[in-house]
Design a protein around this motif. Structure first.
Motif, PDB file in Angstrom:
ATOM      1  N   CYS A 188       0.753  -1.398  -0.113  1.00 41.26           N
ATOM      2  CA  CYS A 188       0.048  -0.044   0.170  1.00 41.26           C
ATOM      3  C   CYS A 188       0.843   1.268  -0.057  1.00 41.26           C
ATOM      4  N   ASP A 189       1.970   1.239  -0.748  1.00 36.39           N
ATOM      5  CA  ASP A 189       2.887   2.481  -0.926  1.00 36.39           C
ATOM      6  C   ASP A 189       2.587   3.160  -2.248  1.00 36.39           C
ATOM      7  N   GLY A 190       1.578   2.833  -2.913  1.00 36.60           N
ATOM      8  CA  GLY A 190       1.196   3.418  -4.125  1.00 36.60           C
ATOM      9  C   GLY A 190       2.111   3.061  -5.475  1.00 36.60           C
ATOM     10  N   LYS A 191       2.835   2.068  -5.272  1.00 40.00           N
ATOM     11  CA  LYS A 191       3.695   1.777  -6.525  1.00 40.00           C
ATOM     12  C   LYS A 191       4.101   0.011  -6.278  1.00 40.00           C
ATOM     13  N   GLU A 192       4.268  -0.579  -7.453  1.00 39.62           N
ATOM     14  CA  GLU A 192       4.766  -1.787  -7.403  1.00 39.62           C
ATOM     15  C   GLU A 192       6.455  -2.055  -7.304  1.00 39.62           C
ATOM     16  N   THR A 193       6.831  -2.980  -6.427  1.00 43.26           N
ATOM     17  CA  THR A 193       8.317  -3.001  -6.324  1.00 43.26           C
ATOM     18  C   THR A 193       8.518  -4.492  -6.493  1.00 43.26           C
ATOM     19  N   LYS A 194       9.377  -4.584  -7.572  1.00 44.12           N
ATOM     20  CA  LYS A 194       9.974  -6.135  -7.844  1.00 44.12           C
ATOM     21  C   LYS A 194      10.884  -6.498  -6.877  1.00 44.12           C
ATOM     22  N   GLU A 195      10.596  -7.915  -6.598  1.00 46.65           N
ATOM     23  CA  GLU A 195      11.710  -8.546  -5.544  1.00 46.65           C
ATOM     24  C   GLU A 195      13.221  -8.509  -6.095  1.00 46.65           C
ATOM     25  N   SER A 196      13.434  -8.948  -7.573  1.00 40.63           N
ATOM     26  CA  SER A 196      14.708  -8.753  -8.112  1.00 40.63           C
ATOM     27  C   SER A 196      14.875  -8.243  -9.373  1.00 40.63           C
ATOM     28  N   VAL A 197      15.896  -7.509  -9.525  1.00 46.47           N
ATOM     29  CA  VAL A 197      16.139  -7.005 -10.854  1.00 46.47           C
ATOM     30  C   VAL A 197      17.592  -7.184 -11.296  1.00 46.47           C
ATOM     31  N   LYS A 198      18.109  -8.078 -10.573  1.00 43.57           N
ATOM     32  CA  LYS A 198      19.593  -8.581 -10.981  1.00 43.57           C
ATOM     33  C   LYS A 198      19.584  -9.468 -12.237  1.00 43.57           C
ATOM     34  N   LEU A 199      20.737  -9.492 -12.947  1.00 43.09           N
ATOM     35  CA  LEU A 199      21.034 -10.320 -13.806  1.00 43.09           C
ATOM     36  C   LEU A 199      22.260 -11.160 -13.417  1.00 43.09           C
ATOM     37  N   TYR A 200      22.216 -12.504 -13.943  1.00 45.11           N
ATOM     38  CA  TYR A 200      22.990 -13.220 -13.479  1.00 45.11           C
ATOM     39  C   TYR A 200      24.472 -12.964 -14.220  1.00 45.11           C
ATOM     40  N   THR A 201      25.451 -13.575 -13.712  1.00 47.71           N
ATOM     41  CA  THR A 201      26.970 -13.535 -13.989  1.00 47.71           C
ATOM     42  C   THR A 201      27.760 -14.936 -13.626  1.00 47.71           C
ATOM     43  N   CYS A 202      28.694 -15.406 -14.632  1.00 49.56           N
ATOM     44  CA  CYS A 202      29.228 -16.463 -14.558  1.00 49.56           C
ATOM     45  C   CYS A 202      30.829 -16.236 -14.204  1.00 49.56           C
ATOM     46  N   PHE A 203      31.433 -16.479 -13.262  1.00 54.29           N
ATOM     47  CA  PHE A 203      32.935 -16.028 -13.246  1.00 54.29           C
ATOM     48  C   PHE A 203      33.631 -17.121 -12.568  1.00 54.29           C
ATOM     49  N   THR A 204      35.134 -17.170 -12.853  1.00 53.53           N
ATOM     50  CA  THR A 204      36.055 -18.157 -12.576  1.00 53.53           C
ATOM     51  C   THR A 204      37.109 -17.708 -11.759  1.00 53.53           C
ATOM     52  N   PRO A 205      36.829 -17.625 -10.418  1.00 56.53           N
ATOM     53  CA  PRO A 205      37.989 -17.399  -9.533  1.00 56.53           C
ATOM     54  C   PRO A 205      38.656 -18.627  -9.100  1.00 56.53           C
ATOM     55  N   ALA A 206      39.963 -18.543  -9.135  1.00 62.47           N
ATOM     56  CA  ALA A 206      40.879 -19.837  -9.007  1.00 62.47           C
ATOM     57  C   ALA A 206      40.318 -20.934  -9.850  1.00 62.47           C
ATOM     58  N   LEU A 207      40.263 -20.727 -11.224  1.00 61.14           N
ATOM     59  CA  LEU A 207      39.817 -21.901 -12.186  1.00 61.14           C
ATOM     60  C   LEU A 207      38.587 -22.645 -11.639  1.00 61.14           C
ATOM     61  N   LYS A 208      37.666 -21.981 -11.068  1.00 63.97           N
ATOM     62  CA  LYS A 208      36.280 -22.600 -10.627  1.00 63.97           C
ATOM     63  C   LYS A 208      35.160 -21.540 -11.330  1.00 63.97           C
ATOM     64  N   LEU A 210      31.639 -20.285 -11.028  1.00 65.91           N
ATOM     65  CA  LEU A 210      30.963 -19.924  -9.902  1.00 65.91           C
ATOM     66  C   LEU A 210      29.641 -18.909 -10.734  1.00 65.91           C
ATOM     67  N   ALA A 211      28.786 -18.993 -10.091  1.00 71.59           N
ATOM     68  CA  ALA A 211      27.559 -18.185 -10.717  1.00 71.59           C
ATOM     69  C   ALA A 211      27.073 -16.978  -9.443  1.00 71.59           C
ATOM     70  N   ALA A 212      26.641 -16.001 -10.083  1.00 73.23           N
ATOM     71  CA  ALA A 212      25.883 -15.004  -9.135  1.00 73.23           C
ATOM     72  C   ALA A 212      24.390 -15.048  -9.615  1.00 73.23           C
ATOM     73  N   PRO A 213      23.712 -15.730  -9.034  1.00 74.80           N
ATOM     74  CA  PRO A 213      22.280 -15.870  -9.536  1.00 74.80           C
ATOM     75  C   PRO A 213      21.739 -14.550  -9.914  1.00 74.80           C
ATOM     76  N   GLY A 214      20.543 -14.780 -10.952  1.00 71.51           N
ATOM     77  CA  GLY A 214      20.055 -13.636 -11.317  1.00 71.51           C
ATOM     78  C   GLY A 214      19.338 -14.030 -12.672  1.00 71.51           C
ATOM     79  N   TRP A 215      18.555 -13.043 -13.430  1.00 66.43           N
ATOM     80  CA  TRP A 215      17.864 -13.421 -14.375  1.00 66.43           C
ATOM     81  C   TRP A 215      18.609 -13.466 -15.544  1.00 66.43           C
ATOM     82  N   LYS A 216      18.383 -14.582 -16.512  1.00 65.58           N
ATOM     83  CA  LYS A 216      19.367 -14.746 -17.650  1.00 65.58           C
ATOM     84  C   LYS A 216      19.148 -13.620 -18.595  1.00 65.58           C
ATOM     85  N   SER A 217      17.902 -13.449 -18.888  1.00 62.27           N
ATOM     86  CA  SER A 217      17.424 -12.377 -20.090  1.00 62.27           C
ATOM     87  C   SER A 217      17.832 -10.978 -19.727  1.00 62.27           C
ATOM     88  N   ALA A 218      18.466 -10.285 -20.631  1.00 58.19           N
ATOM     89  CA  ALA A 218      18.775  -8.796 -20.399  1.00 58.19           C
ATOM     90  C   ALA A 218      17.408  -8.030 -19.762  1.00 58.19           C
TER      91      ALA A 218
END
Length: 250
Positions: A188-208, A210-218
């Motif tokens: 009831c604050d007068g607007k719609e707030t989304k839970e997540s707006v993050k996009l995913y990323t995959c990265f390889t620290p120390a040859l591993k 890893l994924a930062a969870p998020g939406w795949k689509s841009a």
């Protein structure tokens, strides 16, 4: 001889006249002396000064004093009646201050407001219901009934959808279903707030990989829409594993 008779007659006449004068001088009771009874009335008034209304009649020696005593007794009785009147006034005053509110027992009544969905908040425009007894059920229209709340609707405390218990001011939970009246504005604050707006990323620290969870689509999914949510990365972080997840909002 004639002289003696004449003198005797004169003497008798003198004695008769002298007898009338002497009777007045001797203090024959005068009919007007009863007028002193008025003075006796004053003495009776003094007698009325006794607290118990008794009268001291020792000073009255004539009938006038007796009349004064009777008047004094009547005055004493009137004085007692006056004291009783004062007590009555006191009683009224005490009775007037006995109650401090409109409810039995002296307490003030409570003010309730309609709360049809039972979430503790009243909608805008809810009429106050003042009652000494708890109000637990009110009409919500269309044959429906609901409860009440003691919280008055005000800025930041008004239920924007009183037919949905999930919608109320301060709601922290996100929802996946849109409400027909408010959409996804569940807090009831007068607007719609989304839970997540993050996009995913995959990265390889120390040859591993890893994924930062998020939406795949841009493009971040709209409220209630399904999107690909990345949970992990594979194949040297080239590909991502996804699952369909609805965008939740509040």
């Amino acid at each position: 001889m004639r002289t003696i008779i004449a003198c005797a007659a004169l003497a008798a006449l003198f004695v008769a006249c002298g007898s009338d004068d002497d009777s007045t001088a001797r203090g024959r009771p005068l009919p007007e002396t009863g007028g002193s009874a008025g003075t006796g009335g004053s003495a009776g008034t003094a007698g009325g000064d006794f607290p118990d209304g008794s009268v001291d009649a020792s000073g009255g020696s004539d009938s006038g004093g007796g009349a004064g005593v009777a008047n004094a007794g009547a005055a004493g009785a009137a004085g007692n009646a006056g004291a009783g009147g004062s007590a009555g006034v006191g009683g009224n005053s005490s009775g007037g201050s006995g109650g401090t509110g409109a409810c039995p027992g002296g307490g003030p009544p409570a003010t309730y407001y309609r709360d049809c969905d039972g979430d503790g908040f009243a909608p805008a425009g809810a009429a106050p219901i003042v009652s000494c007894q708890p109000v637990t059920s009110v009409s919500c229209g269309a044959g429906k009934f609901g409860g009440t709340t003691l919280k008055a609707p005000s800025a930041g405390s008004t239920d924007c959808q009183d037919d949905n218990a999930k919608a109320f001011p301060g709601q922290t939970a996100y929802q996946t279903q849109s409400d027909p009246k408010i959409g996804f504005d569940y807090n009831c604050d007068g607007k719609e707030t989304k839970e997540s707006v993050k996009l995913y990323t995959c990265f390889t620290p120390a040859l591993k990989c890893l994924a930062a969870p998020g939406w795949k689509s841009a493009t971040v999914p709209a409220c209630g829409d399904l999107g690909d949510w990345v949970t992990s990365c594979t194949d040297l972080c080239v590909n991502a594993l996804t699952s369909p997840v609805p965008q939740r909002c509040r």
